[in-house]
Design a protein around this motif. Sequence first.
Motif, PDB file in Angstrom:
ATOM      1  N   SER A 114       0.832  -1.206   0.000  1.00 48.23           N
ATOM      2  CA  SER A 114       0.000   0.000   0.000  1.00 48.23           C
ATOM      3  C   SER A 114       0.862   1.250   0.000  1.00 48.23           C
ATOM      4  O   SER A 114       0.558   2.237  -0.681  1.00 48.23           O
ATOM      5  CB  SER A 114      -0.924   0.007   1.223  1.00 48.23           C
ATOM      6  N   ASN A 115       1.950   1.216   0.772  1.00 44.18           N
ATOM      7  CA  ASN A 115       2.854   2.365   0.814  1.00 44.18           C
ATOM      8  C   ASN A 115       3.568   2.586  -0.514  1.00 44.18           C
ATOM      9  O   ASN A 115       4.142   3.653  -0.742  1.00 44.18           O
ATOM     10  CB  ASN A 115       3.889   2.180   1.926  1.00 44.18           C
ATOM     11  N   ALA A 119       1.920   2.450  -3.310  1.00 42.30           N
ATOM     12  CA  ALA A 119       0.864   2.964  -4.199  1.00 42.30           C
ATOM     13  C   ALA A 119       0.337   1.923  -5.177  1.00 42.30           C
ATOM     14  O   ALA A 119      -0.245   2.276  -6.206  1.00 42.30           O
ATOM     15  CB  ALA A 119       1.370   4.186  -4.972  1.00 42.30           C
ATOM     16  N   MET A 172      -3.353   2.157  -6.266  1.00 39.77           N
ATOM     17  CA  MET A 172      -3.844   3.370  -6.910  1.00 39.77           C
ATOM     18  C   MET A 172      -4.108   3.146  -8.403  1.00 39.77           C
ATOM     19  O   MET A 172      -3.473   2.296  -9.030  1.00 39.77           O
ATOM     20  CB  MET A 172      -2.819   4.497  -6.757  1.00 39.77           C
ATOM     21  N   ARG A 199      -0.679   6.390  -9.543  1.00 40.52           N
ATOM     22  CA  ARG A 199       0.510   5.606  -9.236  1.00 40.52           C
ATOM     23  C   ARG A 199       1.737   6.197  -9.937  1.00 40.52           C
ATOM     24  O   ARG A 199       2.828   6.258  -9.366  1.00 40.52           O
ATOM     25  CB  ARG A 199       0.306   4.155  -9.668  1.00 40.52           C
ATOM     26  N   PHE A 228       2.797   9.073  -7.986  1.00 42.06           N
ATOM     27  CA  PHE A 228       3.432   8.620  -6.749  1.00 42.06           C
ATOM     28  C   PHE A 228       4.903   8.265  -6.998  1.00 42.06           C
ATOM     29  O   PHE A 228       5.802   8.655  -6.237  1.00 42.06           O
ATOM     30  CB  PHE A 228       2.677   7.402  -6.207  1.00 42.06           C
ATOM     31  N   SER A 278       8.137  10.135  -5.476  1.00 47.95           N
ATOM     32  CA  SER A 278       9.111   9.380  -4.684  1.00 47.95           C
ATOM     33  C   SER A 278      10.528   9.603  -5.207  1.00 47.95           C
ATOM     34  O   SER A 278      11.469   9.792  -4.425  1.00 47.95           O
ATOM     35  CB  SER A 278       8.773   7.887  -4.710  1.00 47.95           C
ATOM     36  N   SER A 327      -1.620   9.560  -1.007  1.00 46.36           N
ATOM     37  CA  SER A 327      -1.783   8.254  -0.373  1.00 46.36           C
ATOM     38  C   SER A 327      -2.957   8.214   0.599  1.00 46.36           C
ATOM     39  O   SER A 327      -3.194   7.177   1.230  1.00 46.36           O
ATOM     40  CB  SER A 327      -0.497   7.878   0.364  1.00 46.36           C
ATOM     41  N   MET A 339       1.489   9.337   7.647  1.00 52.03           N
ATOM     42  CA  MET A 339       1.871   8.261   6.727  1.00 52.03           C
ATOM     43  C   MET A 339       3.086   7.497   7.264  1.00 52.03           C
ATOM     44  O   MET A 339       3.099   6.256   7.291  1.00 52.03           O
ATOM     45  CB  MET A 339       2.188   8.871   5.361  1.00 52.03           C
TER      46      MET A 339
END
Length: 793
Positions: A210-211, A213, A216, A221, A224, A228, A328, A336
């Motif tokens: 889940s962390n 993504a 998504m 995604r 994300f 990152s 998220s 988070m």
Amino acid sequence: MLNTVRYRPWTCKDCLRLVKSRRPFATAAASTDPRAAIDYAAANKFSKIRDDDTLRRVFDSRPFWREFSHKRLNTSKRSGLVQNQYLTSPEGFRQFAETSLQKCQRIVSKVLAASTLNDYRSMARDMDRLSDLLCRVIDLSDFVRSNHPDQQIQEAATQAYALMFEYMNILNTTTGLYDQLKKAAANPEVTSYWSDAEKMVAQILIKDFSNSAIHMPPKERHRFVNLSNDISQLGSDFVNGAEPAKSHVVLNKSSVQGLDPVVVRQLQRWNNTVPIPTSGIEPKIALRSVHDESTRKELYITTRTSSKRQIHRLEELLSKRAELAKLSGYSSYAHMALSDKMAKTPEAVSNFLTTLIDSNRPQVQEELFKLQSMKKGSPLQPWDHAYYVQNRLTQYAISRRSRELSRVPEFFSLGTVMQGLSRLFDRLYGVRLVPQETLPGETWNSDVRRLDVVNESGHHIAVIYCDLFTRPNKSPNPAHFTLRCAREISTDEIAESAAMEPPSHPNDGMATAMNAGSQTLRQLPTIALVCDFPEPPVSGNGPPTLLTEHSVRTLFHEMGHAVHSILGQTPLQSISGTRCATDFAELPSVLMESFATAREVLSLYARHWETDQPLSESMMRSMEADRLAHGDIYGAVENEAQILMALVDQAYHSLPTDGTPINSTDIYHQVFSAHCALPDPQDSSNRTSWQGFFGHLYGYGATYYSYIFDRAIANKIWHDVFQTGKLSIDRAAGERYKNEVLRWGGGRNGWSCVAGVLGDNNPSNADGRLAEGGEEAMREVGRWGLGREGVST
């Protein structure tokens, strides 16, 4: 294919580590180290007494070490690096990575094709093995590329690391793995069959997916992943780009009276000016010694003012982290980052830190009162603190000038300290350290010593490679690495290895052993300890490597991580040893520091390198008095400084995700004005922007509190478990701590570990409040305080 996200192992640098964010298959790339013996029977060859004597001599005597280590050099049998059968040459790293990759791909195919109940019941173990295969390459290659002296091998290890890390990033976005694991975890017929360890690993991997993504939609995604990577690059730039707004403070020679004349001569220019750089050691020396307050003030403000571009980097980093959290579904980046920690929420962390500030405040006021009495007149200011502390330290040194204290390192040869660690582990946990000869090719340097860890039954349970001596281009930072984690090896894996062409060892040749009382094969933890101590003399004449008290505490600290890996032998590698919550990982290492200089422990090992006389009772008293005196002079203010940094970290990462512009300097001063015992300069000419030098804001984002949190818990366990009227080396207390904390690795909630070791009768655990965790439990830990010995290793 995703771009590779930069990965940092968690290693200690003066007890503050950069922590990577978890990824589903980065669980493997953890924080402990390698090696496990193949020739386990060798661990029982010598008697306990002879093992103990050999342990001291292999570290203290170069001639003895040469003889001991050369016993097997003439053998035709060779070993790969750390016994890994592939790593006999640089080319072996490619073969190691590709073979591991093929095994990974077979497991991925199996998981994606799962359809029967038995398929789903084996899924937690399958995914854990997948993680282990990734970590086998990533952890070991990352260690080798940073520590091996041969550039060819460094490059080969870097290529193996990159290949496996890139594949890990692909797995992190393979939605089928996530969907299958969630399906398994949602089926009662599966979960009722799983052990607690399997349930824990499944939960960890689902959370980590889940962390990343994975749940998504494609557009989100993609955003994300881009965020990152931006954060990774910004963070690297922030850590490496720290710089003051001004490079020098130019002072008249008359204004630097008190500064060491040698330093003045080195810096002075022909026109009688003294330009002091605003980074490095010189401004620190000046702040401790220059008599003129206005000069100290100018130095203090200038050295704590960052460049505008560095502040811009930080604020951009914080903005992107807030955006990532919003994407998220979290209300802030702190929410988070903390969701899988003991703290859970930023509110709980703030409760802990503000309670800790209150617990620490009386000692802070006591220290500052004594400094204020030295200054007289005007109120004490931040730029006065280092100066008057140095004055108090000088007065103390003059009043307690003691030849005894100067001789203390003579009783701390490296060999006697290692002997003490082994004796302590034997008394507390029933395990000891046994020196083992290595095969040609097994170590990365001829000075690396291998220790096998054996229990009271003579069973081999772990391997430690000790790389403790200085050499050119070696990092000076002490560190603990897990080269391979503990786990159970299934019969299917053994059969798979036997069927390979040519047949392979199920643990790549690295150490294994049978579980006591069962026919289960175990992968033994292999650990590397790295320090930077001076070498003993080649001739054997003269003193061996002698350690300061600080170095002894450092070695005990790193061994605290090692013993967590050694005793945390869970059935699955994702939760073994130090693979636990970030805000729980430092507990064993910090607690070990208390053992280092406890009198009963010193009596176990502190002996003069030449006469073998034990450290006298009067010298122990002098050491203890010296530690307490230094703690009384600056310990509480040092503790407050750490708490304030943790509060700043929380404030930055608890910002709302609404896109509001961030002024990091305003936030920094708001925290200091509210909580700092010394006045915080507020007018525009005196405001600083020290946050630009706070590199841990990247690696520790929202978790900088972790170290002092574990210090508070370790302080409590030390006093309530090991110092309750018994000896510090009481076996019952050691077994209690081992069974409630160490043996679980990351397979048990940290709060349950703390509650278990303190016991139901402890007033702090009334009504089971600790086991539940939450905000009140965090407040309770804040009430325990940090002690008065100053900042730990």
